[in-house]
Design a protein around this motif. Sequence first.
Motif, PDB file in Angstrom:
ATOM      1  N   VAL A  99       0.834  -1.208   0.000  1.00  0.00           N
ATOM      2  CA  VAL A  99       0.000   0.000   0.000  1.00  0.00           C
ATOM      3  C   VAL A  99       0.866   1.253   0.000  1.00  0.00           C
ATOM      4  N   ALA A 100       1.938   1.238   0.805  1.00  0.00           N
ATOM      5  CA  ALA A 100       2.831   2.400   0.879  1.00  0.00           C
ATOM      6  C   ALA A 100       3.472   2.702  -0.468  1.00  0.00           C
ATOM      7  N   SER A 101       3.681   1.679  -1.270  1.00  0.00           N
ATOM      8  CA  SER A 101       4.285   1.867  -2.586  1.00  0.00           C
ATOM      9  C   SER A 101       3.252   2.242  -3.635  1.00  0.00           C
ATOM     10  N   ALA A 102       2.077   1.617  -3.572  1.00  0.00           N
ATOM     11  CA  ALA A 102       1.079   1.795  -4.637  1.00  0.00           C
ATOM     12  C   ALA A 102       0.196   3.025  -4.440  1.00  0.00           C
ATOM     13  N   ALA A 103      -0.103   3.402  -3.196  1.00  0.00           N
ATOM     14  CA  ALA A 103      -1.009   4.532  -2.949  1.00  0.00           C
ATOM     15  C   ALA A 103      -0.492   5.841  -3.546  1.00  0.00           C
ATOM     16  N   PRO A 104       0.788   6.193  -3.367  1.00  0.00           N
ATOM     17  CA  PRO A 104       1.286   7.424  -4.000  1.00  0.00           C
ATOM     18  C   PRO A 104       1.242   7.352  -5.526  1.00  0.00           C
ATOM     19  N   PHE A 105       1.534   6.188  -6.059  1.00  0.00           N
ATOM     20  CA  PHE A 105       1.467   5.984  -7.507  1.00  0.00           C
ATOM     21  C   PHE A 105       0.049   6.212  -8.016  1.00  0.00           C
ATOM     22  N   PHE A 106      -0.933   5.615  -7.333  1.00  0.00           N
ATOM     23  CA  PHE A 106      -2.329   5.766  -7.722  1.00  0.00           C
ATOM     24  C   PHE A 106      -2.794   7.210  -7.543  1.00  0.00           C
ATOM     25  N   ALA A 107      -2.353   7.851  -6.452  1.00  0.00           N
ATOM     26  CA  ALA A 107      -2.736   9.245  -6.196  1.00  0.00           C
ATOM     27  C   ALA A 107      -2.283  10.154  -7.331  1.00  0.00           C
ATOM     28  N   ARG A 108      -1.077   9.937  -7.812  1.00  0.00           N
ATOM     29  CA  ARG A 108      -0.564  10.763  -8.908  1.00  0.00           C
ATOM     30  C   ARG A 108      -1.353  10.505 -10.196  1.00  0.00           C
ATOM     31  N   LEU A 109      -1.744   9.256 -10.423  1.00  0.00           N
ATOM     32  CA  LEU A 109      -2.565   8.947 -11.589  1.00  0.00           C
ATOM     33  C   LEU A 109      -3.914   9.659 -11.505  1.00  0.00           C
ATOM     34  N   VAL A 110      -4.518   9.645 -10.314  1.00  0.00           N
ATOM     35  CA  VAL A 110      -5.803  10.317 -10.122  1.00  0.00           C
ATOM     36  C   VAL A 110      -5.659  11.815 -10.359  1.00  0.00           C
ATOM     37  N   GLU A 111      -4.601  12.405  -9.825  1.00  0.00           N
ATOM     38  CA  GLU A 111      -4.356  13.838 -10.032  1.00  0.00           C
ATOM     39  C   GLU A 111      -4.266  14.154 -11.525  1.00  0.00           C
ATOM     40  N   ASN A 112      -3.537  13.342 -12.262  1.00  0.00           N
ATOM     41  CA  ASN A 112      -3.378  13.575 -13.702  1.00  0.00           C
ATOM     42  C   ASN A 112      -4.698  13.415 -14.451  1.00  0.00           C
ATOM     43  N   VAL A 113      -5.517  12.437 -14.031  1.00  0.00           N
ATOM     44  CA  VAL A 113      -6.827  12.247 -14.663  1.00  0.00           C
ATOM     45  C   VAL A 113      -7.696  13.489 -14.452  1.00  0.00           C
ATOM     46  N   LEU A 114      -7.698  14.027 -13.241  1.00  0.00           N
ATOM     47  CA  LEU A 114      -8.507  15.206 -12.942  1.00  0.00           C
ATOM     48  C   LEU A 114      -8.003  16.433 -13.699  1.00  0.00           C
ATOM     49  N   ARG A 115      -6.694  16.518 -13.903  1.00  0.00           N
ATOM     50  CA  ARG A 115      -6.130  17.654 -14.641  1.00  0.00           C
ATOM     51  C   ARG A 115      -6.579  17.652 -16.107  1.00  0.00           C
ATOM     52  N   GLU A 116      -6.879  16.472 -16.626  1.00  0.00           N
ATOM     53  CA  GLU A 116      -7.262  16.364 -18.029  1.00  0.00           C
ATOM     54  C   GLU A 116      -8.728  16.717 -18.280  1.00  0.00           C
ATOM     55  N   LEU A 117      -9.494  16.924 -17.194  1.00  0.00           N
ATOM     56  CA  LEU A 117     -10.895  17.292 -17.361  1.00  0.00           C
ATOM     57  C   LEU A 117     -11.026  18.717 -17.895  1.00  0.00           C
ATOM     58  N   ASP A 118     -12.127  18.966 -18.554  1.00  0.00           N
ATOM     59  CA  ASP A 118     -12.418  20.311 -19.054  1.00  0.00           C
ATOM     60  C   ASP A 118     -12.575  21.269 -17.872  1.00  0.00           C
ATOM     61  N   PRO A 119     -11.792  22.358 -17.795  1.00  0.00           N
ATOM     62  CA  PRO A 119     -11.914  23.317 -16.686  1.00  0.00           C
ATOM     63  C   PRO A 119     -13.318  23.901 -16.569  1.00  0.00           C
ATOM     64  N   GLY A 120     -14.066  23.848 -17.655  1.00  0.00           N
ATOM     65  CA  GLY A 120     -15.418  24.373 -17.628  1.00  0.00           C
ATOM     66  C   GLY A 120     -16.326  23.645 -16.658  1.00  0.00           C
ATOM     67  N   VAL A 121     -16.005  22.384 -16.326  1.00  0.00           N
ATOM     68  CA  VAL A 121     -16.825  21.616 -15.387  1.00  0.00           C
ATOM     69  C   VAL A 121     -16.805  22.285 -14.020  1.00  0.00           C
ATOM     70  N   SER A 122     -15.602  22.606 -13.527  1.00  0.00           N
ATOM     71  CA  SER A 122     -15.472  23.266 -12.227  1.00  0.00           C
ATOM     72  C   SER A 122     -16.082  24.659 -12.254  1.00  0.00           C
ATOM     73  N   GLU A 123     -15.845  25.381 -13.341  1.00  0.00           N
ATOM     74  CA  GLU A 123     -16.362  26.740 -13.445  1.00  0.00           C
ATOM     75  C   GLU A 123     -17.890  26.754 -13.440  1.00  0.00           C
ATOM     76  N   ALA A 124     -18.501  25.802 -14.106  1.00  0.00           N
ATOM     77  CA  ALA A 124     -19.959  25.718 -14.129  1.00  0.00           C
ATOM     78  C   ALA A 124     -20.509  25.427 -12.739  1.00  0.00           C
ATOM     79  N   CYS A 125     -19.832  24.560 -12.009  1.00  0.00           N
ATOM     80  CA  CYS A 125     -20.276  24.239 -10.642  1.00  0.00           C
ATOM     81  C   CYS A 125     -20.174  25.457  -9.732  1.00  0.00           C
ATOM     82  N   ARG A 126     -19.064  26.186  -9.856  1.00  0.00           N
ATOM     83  CA  ARG A 126     -18.906  27.389  -9.030  1.00  0.00           C
ATOM     84  C   ARG A 126     -19.961  28.426  -9.394  1.00  0.00           C
ATOM     85  N   ALA A 127     -20.294  28.539 -10.665  1.00  0.00           N
ATOM     86  CA  ALA A 127     -21.305  29.504 -11.101  1.00  0.00           C
ATOM     87  C   ALA A 127     -22.676  29.178 -10.526  1.00  0.00           C
TER      88      ALA A 127
END
Length: 219
Positions: A99-127
């Motif tokens: 877990v100590a080895s895989a969790a940081p690896f998975f966390a970075r993958l999740v971060e990268n997946v979220l970065r690839e989303l259209d920024p308009g999704v967050s902006e629409a929610c805030r609006a």
Amino acid sequence: MIFANMDWALIGEATIDTLLMTGFSLLFTILIGLPLGIILFLTSKNQMLENGPVYQVLSFVVNVLRSVPFLILLIVMIPLTRVLAGTSLGVQGAVPPLVASAAPFFARLVENVLRELDPGVSEACRAMGANSRQTVLWALVPEATTGIVAAMIVTAIALVGYSAMSGVIGGGGLGDLALRFGYQRYQTDVMVVTVVILVVMVQLLQVFGDRLVARLNRK
């Protein structure tokens, strides 16, 4: 025949141990890595909870754990593993370092997946007046589901390989079997069978993952 004296019961037990190690490790990896990846994304530059110091600290910890070779991490974590799991041997003792080895690896993958989303999704929610928690739960995570599932499959495949290495410190499973019988006792047939089983596991995970991702994409 080369496989005539093979202890198939022992191989079956080792296979089950490997599946248990991978399964439990993947579960805890997701429980830790998914929130960590989301926090990394939210606290990064130009995001809703932008916080440079928090992001830098978390990013540093993730990078350090990802850069340590798993074999070294196994050995370094033995005292902590004994505290957390009560033993450093067998399936139970292999889970914490996995877990100590895989969790940081998975966390970075999740971060990268979220970065690839259209920024308009967050902006629409805030609006619409949504707060950070609502934006994450109702918009970002559902939008990123396909990418997150793909990241889970990649992590699961990595854990299969890591679980085999845990045999070096008596972690059980196919890696331990290959080391004790295939390497130390020069039983080549045992080594061949363990490698074949590991390859089949990885292939099945990949096929299952590809089909699941394709189904999610169609939805």
